[in-house]
Write an enzyme that holds these catalytic residues in place. Structure first.
Site, PDB file in Angstrom:
ATOM      1  N   SER A  39      13.365   9.509  30.854  1.00  0.00           N
ATOM      2  CA  SER A  39      13.685  10.611  31.762  1.00  0.00           C
ATOM      3  C   SER A  39      14.020  10.089  33.155  1.00  0.00           C
ATOM      4  CB  SER A  39      12.459  11.518  31.856  1.00  0.00           C
ATOM      5  OG  SER A  39      12.577  12.414  32.931  1.00  0.00           O
ATOM      6  N   TYR A  51       2.654  13.091  32.746  1.00  0.00           N
ATOM      7  CA  TYR A  51       3.853  13.135  31.892  1.00  0.00           C
ATOM      8  C   TYR A  51       4.827  12.027  32.292  1.00  0.00           C
ATOM      9  CZ  TYR A  51       8.512  14.342  30.279  1.00  0.00           C
ATOM     10  OH  TYR A  51       9.771  14.260  29.734  1.00  0.00           O
ATOM     11  N   LYS A  88       6.252   8.174  30.428  1.00  0.00           N
ATOM     12  CA  LYS A  88       7.618   7.651  30.227  1.00  0.00           C
ATOM     13  C   LYS A  88       7.718   6.206  30.745  1.00  0.00           C
ATOM     14  CE  LYS A  88       9.259  11.281  28.240  1.00  0.00           C
ATOM     15  NZ  LYS A  88       9.364  11.234  26.768  1.00  0.00           N
TER      16      LYS A  88
HETATM   17  P1  NAD Z   1      10.625  19.779  22.666  1.00  0.00           P
HETATM   18  O1  NAD Z   1       9.217  20.112  22.974  1.00  0.00           O
HETATM   19  O2  NAD Z   1      11.569  20.902  22.432  1.00  0.00           O
HETATM   20  O3  NAD Z   1      10.692  18.807  21.388  1.00  0.00           O
HETATM   21  C1  NAD Z   1       9.699  17.876  21.094  1.00  0.00           C
HETATM   22  C2  NAD Z   1       9.396  17.986  19.603  1.00  0.00           C
HETATM   23  O4  NAD Z   1       8.402  17.015  19.272  1.00  0.00           O
HETATM   24  C3  NAD Z   1       8.827  19.349  19.201  1.00  0.00           C
HETATM   25  O5  NAD Z   1       9.497  19.795  18.030  1.00  0.00           O
HETATM   26  C4  NAD Z   1       7.348  19.077  18.936  1.00  0.00           C
HETATM   27  O6  NAD Z   1       6.825  19.944  17.946  1.00  0.00           O
HETATM   28  C5  NAD Z   1       7.400  17.628  18.492  1.00  0.00           C
HETATM   29  N1  NAD Z   1       6.168  16.870  18.733  1.00  0.00           N
HETATM   30  C6  NAD Z   1       5.473  16.720  19.888  1.00  0.00           C
HETATM   31  N2  NAD Z   1       4.407  15.920  19.699  1.00  0.00           N
HETATM   32  C7  NAD Z   1       4.446  15.539  18.395  1.00  0.00           C
HETATM   33  C8  NAD Z   1       3.617  14.729  17.595  1.00  0.00           C
HETATM   34  N3  NAD Z   1       2.524  14.138  18.077  1.00  0.00           N
HETATM   35  N4  NAD Z   1       3.940  14.549  16.288  1.00  0.00           N
HETATM   36  C9  NAD Z   1       5.028  15.145  15.759  1.00  0.00           C
HETATM   37  N5  NAD Z   1       5.854  15.940  16.472  1.00  0.00           N
HETATM   38  C10 NAD Z   1       5.557  16.136  17.776  1.00  0.00           C
HETATM   39  O7  NAD Z   1      11.152  18.819  23.839  1.00  0.00           O
HETATM   40  P2  NAD Z   1      12.636  18.349  24.185  1.00  0.00           P
HETATM   41  O8  NAD Z   1      13.076  19.057  25.415  1.00  0.00           O
HETATM   42  O9  NAD Z   1      13.494  18.399  22.985  1.00  0.00           O
HETATM   43  O10 NAD Z   1      12.348  16.852  24.606  1.00  0.00           O
HETATM   44  C11 NAD Z   1      12.517  15.782  23.700  1.00  0.00           C
HETATM   45  C12 NAD Z   1      12.164  14.483  24.394  1.00  0.00           C
HETATM   46  O11 NAD Z   1      12.995  14.310  25.526  1.00  0.00           O
HETATM   47  C13 NAD Z   1      10.730  14.399  24.894  1.00  0.00           C
HETATM   48  O12 NAD Z   1      10.269  13.069  24.738  1.00  0.00           O
HETATM   49  C14 NAD Z   1      10.863  14.712  26.374  1.00  0.00           C
HETATM   50  O13 NAD Z   1       9.829  14.140  27.123  1.00  0.00           O
HETATM   51  C15 NAD Z   1      12.199  14.067  26.675  1.00  0.00           C
HETATM   52  N6  NAD Z   1      12.882  14.636  27.856  1.00  0.00           N
HETATM   53  C16 NAD Z   1      13.129  15.989  27.888  1.00  0.00           C
HETATM   54  C17 NAD Z   1      13.742  16.534  29.014  1.00  0.00           C
HETATM   55  C18 NAD Z   1      13.996  18.020  29.107  1.00  0.00           C
HETATM   56  O14 NAD Z   1      14.226  18.514  30.199  1.00  0.00           O
HETATM   57  N7  NAD Z   1      13.993  18.778  28.023  1.00  0.00           N
HETATM   58  C19 NAD Z   1      14.112  15.700  30.091  1.00  0.00           C
HETATM   59  C20 NAD Z   1      13.855  14.332  30.002  1.00  0.00           C
HETATM   60  C21 NAD Z   1      13.230  13.808  28.871  1.00  0.00           C
END
Ligand code: NAD
Ligand code: UDP
Length: 338
Positions: free
Chosen positions: A126, A151, A155
């Site tokens: 991120s 959080y 990362k």
């Molecule tokens: P999200 O919450 O929609 O998706 C994450 C998925 O992982 C979910 O389906 C959840 O059920 C699953 N999950 C979480 N912990 C788990 C575990 N221990 N075992 C199995 N499944 C698990 O989030 P997103 O927005 O799709 O983000 C995806 C990744 O991108 C994450 O690592 C997040 O930190 C990173 N990210 C997101 C953003 C954003 O703004 N959305 C920005 C930067 C980085």
């Protein structure tokens, strides 16, 4: 067909990436515990692509479950690791839960990759790793800053863990993707972001105000040292972001990667007010808003230099903002039954 394990593939970015992977000819198996997503996402994905991804409902922090699932899918050539908890505020209140989930899930993944000789990992990092940057736009060479939340800290730690693993085991190859602000939804309106409760992020809050679920948007501060006083971010369309994962995997398959890092943004900053106006212009929906106090911890301005991803991965952010806004609104209307 090359098989890819997608940890967290039922989530927001993971579901769009699954669609992009399937469209590019990859076979996808999703590992997800559904802690922040829904099982019917699999139906929606298959409605879009005509292919239902294989699914293993499991918690990536459960080592035995991971070992069993990896042994069933030991023909995979790579893993994309999305699985994480991502609410910044909640991570301040529940740091142990965040460290356990985000770090243990990664450690188990890397351990299983070693055990079953799966060579490639793409990791969701991120822009938060840059903190408040000295210079804009930020490049991959910009210094990392101590995170202001557990959080963000997960990362930074995850990037370090992956680097150290690759150094110790040259059979593992890694691409770390530093996402800026992903927004929007699939053009079909079938998949998108599903925040639980009151959204923390700007875009879902905007669409919920437009849908009448929330009374007004609270804009956090208008006294920043930016041209219009509002915070600036680099909002990247989620479909473009999904394509970057396909590009990263293809790059790893072709080239001998050790660890490579890429910023994924548009290269342009937009203020909160500019985003609000863009939504209104694209959808014709007026958004009531109020200016409120700054949100603690907010970075005044950040946007990406994505030249490296353009050059090395051949990846470009290409969706026009207007289309991104229309897709986000279409998704919200579907979810709300409007
Ligand atoms: P999200 O919450 O929609 O998706 C994450 C998925 O992982 C979910 O389906 C959840 O059920 C699953 N999950 C979480 N912990 C788990 C575990 N221990 N075992 C199995 N499944 C698990 O989030 P997103 O927005 O799709 O983000 C995806 C990744 O991108 C994450 O690592 C997040 O930190 C990173 N990210 C997101 C953003 C954003 O703004 N959305 C920005 C930067 C980085
Ligand atoms: N923001 C806002 N009102 C909201 C949510 C967010 O004004 O209800 C602002 C926030 O201050 C930041 C920008 O929108 O400047 C993007 O915030 P978001 O939480 O979506 O992403 P961040 O960059 O903080 O991860």
């Amino acid at each position: 067909m090359a098989k890819i394990i997608v940890n967290g593939g039922c989530g927001y970015i993971g579901s769009h990436t699954t669609v992009a992977l399937q469209n590019a000819g990859f076979e996808v198996v999703i590992f997800d515990n559904l802690s922040n997503s829904r099982l019917d996402t699999l139906d929606k994905i298959s409605e879009i692509t005509g292919i239902r991804p294989e699914f293993e409902q499991l918690d990536c922090t459960d080592k035995q479950a991971m070992q069993d699932a990896f042994s069933r899918h030991n023909d995979a050539i790579g893993v994309i690791h999305f699985a994480a908890l991502k609410a910044v505020g909640e991570s301040v209140e529940k740091p142990i839960m965040y460290y356990r989930n985000n770090i243990l899930s990664l450690l188990n993944t890397l351990e299983m990759m070693e055990k079953f000789n799966i060579p490639n990992i793409v990791f969701s990092s991120s822009a938060t790793v840059y903190g408040i940057p000295d210079e804009l736009p930020v490049t991959e060479e910009s210094p990392l800053r101590p995170a202001t939340s557990p959080y963000g800290q997960t990362k930074i730690m995850a990037e370090t863990i992956i680097r150290d693993t690759v150094t110790a085991n040259p059979k593992i190859h890694a691409v770390l993707l530093r996402y800026f602000n992903p927004i929007g939804a699939h053009p079909s309106g079938k998949i998108g972001e599903l925040p639980i409760g009151v959204p923390n992020n700007l875009m879902p809050y905007i669409t919920q105000v437009a849908a009448g679920i929330r009374e007004r948007l609270n804009i956090f501060g208008n006294d920043y040292d930016t041209p219009d006083g509002f915070c600036i971010r680099d909002y990247i369309d989620v479909n473009d972001l999904a394509e970057a994962h396909v590009a990263a995997l293809n790059h790893m398959i072709k080239k001998d990667v050790t660890v490579e890092i890429y910023n994924l943004g548009t290269g342009h900053g937009l203020s909160v007010m500019e985003l609000v106006k863009a939504f209104e212009a694209a959808t014709g929906v007026k958004l009531p808003y109020a200016i409120t106090a700054r949100r603690p911890g907010d970075v005044p301005a950040i946007w990406a230099c994505s030249d490296l991803a353009n050059k090395q991965l051949g990846w470009y952010a290409k969706t026009p903002l207007e289309e991104t806004m229309r897709n986000a609104w279409k998704w919200q209307k579907n979810v709300s039954g409007i």
